[in-house]
Scaffold this motif. Structure first.
Motif, PDB file in Angstrom:
ATOM      1  N   PRO A  33       0.794  -1.244  -0.078  1.00  0.00           N
ATOM      2  CA  PRO A  33      -0.058   0.128  -0.024  1.00  0.00           C
ATOM      3  C   PRO A  33       0.825   1.337  -0.012  1.00  0.00           C
ATOM      4  O   PRO A  33       1.704   1.225   0.580  1.00  0.00           O
ATOM      5  CB  PRO A  33      -0.790  -0.193   1.428  1.00  0.00           C
ATOM      6  N   ALA A  34       0.308   2.201  -0.725  1.00  0.00           N
ATOM      7  CA  ALA A  34       0.994   3.482  -0.858  1.00  0.00           C
ATOM      8  C   ALA A  34       0.653   4.529   0.082  1.00  0.00           C
ATOM      9  O   ALA A  34       1.407   5.607   0.405  1.00  0.00           O
ATOM     10  CB  ALA A  34       1.116   3.993  -2.424  1.00  0.00           C
ATOM     11  N   ARG A 203      17.858   1.693   1.757  1.00  0.00           N
ATOM     12  CA  ARG A 203      17.668   3.021   0.466  1.00  0.00           C
ATOM     13  C   ARG A 203      16.540   2.400  -0.481  1.00  0.00           C
ATOM     14  O   ARG A 203      15.833   3.195  -0.958  1.00  0.00           O
ATOM     15  CB  ARG A 203      19.083   3.182  -0.135  1.00  0.00           C
ATOM     16  N   LEU A 204      16.841   0.971  -0.647  1.00  0.00           N
ATOM     17  CA  LEU A 204      15.974   0.648  -1.631  1.00  0.00           C
ATOM     18  C   LEU A 204      14.385   0.656  -1.229  1.00  0.00           C
ATOM     19  O   LEU A 204      13.403   0.569  -1.997  1.00  0.00           O
ATOM     20  CB  LEU A 204      16.299  -1.036  -2.107  1.00  0.00           C
ATOM     21  N   ILE A 205      14.191   0.726  -0.093  1.00  0.00           N
ATOM     22  CA  ILE A 205      12.771   0.537   0.613  1.00  0.00           C
ATOM     23  C   ILE A 205      12.502   1.902   1.447  1.00  0.00           C
ATOM     24  O   ILE A 205      11.517   1.984   1.966  1.00  0.00           O
ATOM     25  CB  ILE A 205      12.642  -0.765   1.728  1.00  0.00           C
ATOM     26  N   ALA A 206      13.160   2.808   1.330  1.00  0.00           N
ATOM     27  CA  ALA A 206      13.162   4.222   2.039  1.00  0.00           C
ATOM     28  C   ALA A 206      11.801   4.870   1.633  1.00  0.00           C
ATOM     29  O   ALA A 206      11.257   5.588   2.531  1.00  0.00           O
ATOM     30  CB  ALA A 206      14.311   4.923   1.565  1.00  0.00           C
ATOM     31  N   ASP A 207      11.298   4.619   0.563  1.00  0.00           N
ATOM     32  CA  ASP A 207      10.063   5.430  -0.049  1.00  0.00           C
ATOM     33  C   ASP A 207       8.733   4.489   0.405  1.00  0.00           C
ATOM     34  O   ASP A 207       7.756   4.919   0.036  1.00  0.00           O
ATOM     35  CB  ASP A 207       9.883   5.649  -1.334  1.00  0.00           C
ATOM     36  N   GLU A 208       9.026   3.265   0.922  1.00  0.00           N
ATOM     37  CA  GLU A 208       7.733   2.465   1.204  1.00  0.00           C
ATOM     38  C   GLU A 208       6.889   3.100   2.266  1.00  0.00           C
ATOM     39  O   GLU A 208       7.289   3.489   3.307  1.00  0.00           O
ATOM     40  CB  GLU A 208       8.198   0.957   1.394  1.00  0.00           C
ATOM     41  N   TYR A 209       5.709   2.933   2.063  1.00  0.00           N
ATOM     42  CA  TYR A 209       4.702   3.596   3.036  1.00  0.00           C
ATOM     43  C   TYR A 209       4.647   2.852   4.405  1.00  0.00           C
ATOM     44  O   TYR A 209       4.439   3.544   5.429  1.00  0.00           O
ATOM     45  CB  TYR A 209       3.173   3.557   2.450  1.00  0.00           C
ATOM     46  N   PHE A 210       5.114   1.541   4.601  1.00  0.00           N
ATOM     47  CA  PHE A 210       5.278   0.951   5.861  1.00  0.00           C
ATOM     48  C   PHE A 210       6.130   1.516   6.840  1.00  0.00           C
ATOM     49  O   PHE A 210       5.721   1.688   8.001  1.00  0.00           O
ATOM     50  CB  PHE A 210       5.301  -0.461   5.597  1.00  0.00           C
ATOM     51  N   ILE A 211       7.111   2.260   6.218  1.00  0.00           N
ATOM     52  CA  ILE A 211       8.129   3.019   7.221  1.00  0.00           C
ATOM     53  C   ILE A 211       7.499   4.241   7.581  1.00  0.00           C
ATOM     54  O   ILE A 211       7.661   4.473   9.017  1.00  0.00           O
ATOM     55  CB  ILE A 211       9.519   3.227   6.294  1.00  0.00           C
ATOM     56  N   GLN A 212       6.769   4.963   6.933  1.00  0.00           N
ATOM     57  CA  GLN A 212       6.150   6.120   7.205  1.00  0.00           C
ATOM     58  C   GLN A 212       4.805   5.780   8.077  1.00  0.00           C
ATOM     59  O   GLN A 212       4.676   6.694   9.341  1.00  0.00           O
ATOM     60  CB  GLN A 212       5.447   6.819   6.098  1.00  0.00           C
ATOM     61  N   ALA A 213       4.260   4.640   8.267  1.00  0.00           N
ATOM     62  CA  ALA A 213       3.294   4.303   8.969  1.00  0.00           C
ATOM     63  C   ALA A 213       3.814   3.921  10.373  1.00  0.00           C
ATOM     64  O   ALA A 213       3.351   4.376  11.343  1.00  0.00           O
ATOM     65  CB  ALA A 213       2.427   3.177   8.494  1.00  0.00           C
ATOM     66  N   TYR A 214       5.031   3.090  10.388  1.00  0.00           N
ATOM     67  CA  TYR A 214       5.543   2.550  11.777  1.00  0.00           C
ATOM     68  C   TYR A 214       6.408   3.727  12.237  1.00  0.00           C
ATOM     69  O   TYR A 214       6.276   3.806  13.389  1.00  0.00           O
ATOM     70  CB  TYR A 214       6.451   1.508  11.060  1.00  0.00           C
ATOM     71  N   VAL A 215       7.196   4.534  11.506  1.00  0.00           N
ATOM     72  CA  VAL A 215       8.141   5.369  12.417  1.00  0.00           C
ATOM     73  C   VAL A 215       8.175   6.503  11.771  1.00  0.00           C
ATOM     74  O   VAL A 215       9.252   7.348  12.008  1.00  0.00           O
ATOM     75  CB  VAL A 215       9.429   4.781  12.286  1.00  0.00           C
ATOM     76  N   GLY A 216       7.133   6.964  11.070  1.00  0.00           N
ATOM     77  CA  GLY A 216       7.240   8.318  10.528  1.00  0.00           C
ATOM     78  C   GLY A 216       7.077   9.547  11.475  1.00  0.00           C
ATOM     79  O   GLY A 216       7.611  10.570  11.288  1.00  0.00           O
TER      80      GLY A 216
END
Length: 305
Positions: A33-34, A203-216
């Motif tokens: 998911p984006a 760096r390859l996953i830096a733009d994935e939404y899950f990172i923003q959701a989890y530690v944004g």
């Protein structure tokens, strides 16, 4: 010195590798998911968990100021010889312990052990540190009460993807409390070890939404905290670990690095790279995945009592 990835690749029958390649060629590439709207849609479309027989016990663990639902699988044919603590994957924002029921029922029978699956809180509704807090609470309760509850104090731990990240973060917390040695082994499948975008895989996953959701909500410079990115943790004093990853996994480089860091910290670590396999491959319906799971089960069984 020449370092060849081929030397690390697991020995798998050629026909299984060919079949896996055919499977992935015919499989449409997916993406996560984006944004939150897509996450809600993905959650709504997620198939209901498959039922298993006998079904797990559903309980709530109350410890360390939190209440955490768990699903407990008991082996048939006698008392368990060990207890395995399992954390599901799903990017910290998807899935549930129930979606691992089939795997955990099979794991309980294969190990002749109890399996405790943790329904940790999900982001973005419950961002970091909710998930590691929940996982630590259940782990501490097992350390304190496994023998009284299950008749054995022989503990192992594991998880896949985000679940592997949480398993290792939990062990680091337990090490700091002086009780990580109560666990005899950790089976870590394709963990996400860097959420700070400082490593090649990160760096390859830096733009994935899950990172923003989890530690944004966490500043970029703080995302190397051990709870968030275990690659940067003090990794000394941890139990033996098995790291499993596919040769086509976007997180391959970081898993290679994690294996090296665990070993350099003085731990017993084994790395198995499976050919023709992307991220999450042990959850796919291939003979190669079944072989990998059997080998993980064997590794855990040696440490389950």
């Amino acid at each position: 010195m020449r370092f060849a990835l081929e030397a690390l690749v697991a020995d798998v029958p050629a026909e299984q590798i060919a079949a896996a390649r055919d499977f992935y060629r015919s499989r449409a590439p997916g993406r996560g998911p984006a944004d939150f709207a897509e996450l809600e849609e993905a959650r709504a479309k997620k198939p209901a968990p498959r039922s298993v027989v006998p079904p797990p016990l559903e309980e709530t663990v109350e410890a360390a100021g939190v209440r955490v639902p768990v699903r407990i699988f008991l082996p048939s044919g006698g008392p368990p010889r060990g207890v395995h603590l399992d954390f599901h994957g799903g990017g910290f924002f998807m899935d549930s312990a129930a979606h691992s029921d089939v795997r955990n029922r099979a794991l309980s029978e294969a190990l002749h052990s109890a399996v405790v699956a943790v329904d940790y809180r999900l982001a973005p509704e419950h961002p970091w540190p909710a998930a590691p807090d929940d996982c630590e609470a259940v782990a501490l309760r097992l350390v304190e009460q496994a023998e009284a509850r299950f008749g054995t104090a022989r503990l192992t731990i594991g998880g896949s993807s985000a679940g592997a990240t949480l398993a290792l973060a939990t062990l680091v917390r337990l090490r700091d409390r002086g009780v990580a040695d109560r666990f005899a082994g950790a089976a870590l499948r394709f963990g996400t070890w860097d959420l700070s975008a400082r490593t090649p895989s990160g760096r390859l996953i830096a733009d994935e939404y899950f990172i923003q959701a989890y530690v944004g909500h966490v500043p970029d410079h703080d995302r190397t905290r051990p709870d968030i990115s275990p690659l940067y943790a003090d990794l000394s004093g941890l139990p033996p670990a098995l790291l499993v990853v596919g040769s086509e996994d976007i997180l391959l480089e970081d898993n290679l690095t994690m294996a090296g860091r665990l070993s350099a910290a003085g731990n017993d670590v084994e790395l198995r790279v499976y050919p023709a396999s992307p991220h999450g491959f042990t959850g796919h319906p291939t003979a190669l995945a079944a072989t990998a799971l059997d080998e993980i089960n064997s590794w855990l069984s040696e440490r389950s009592g």
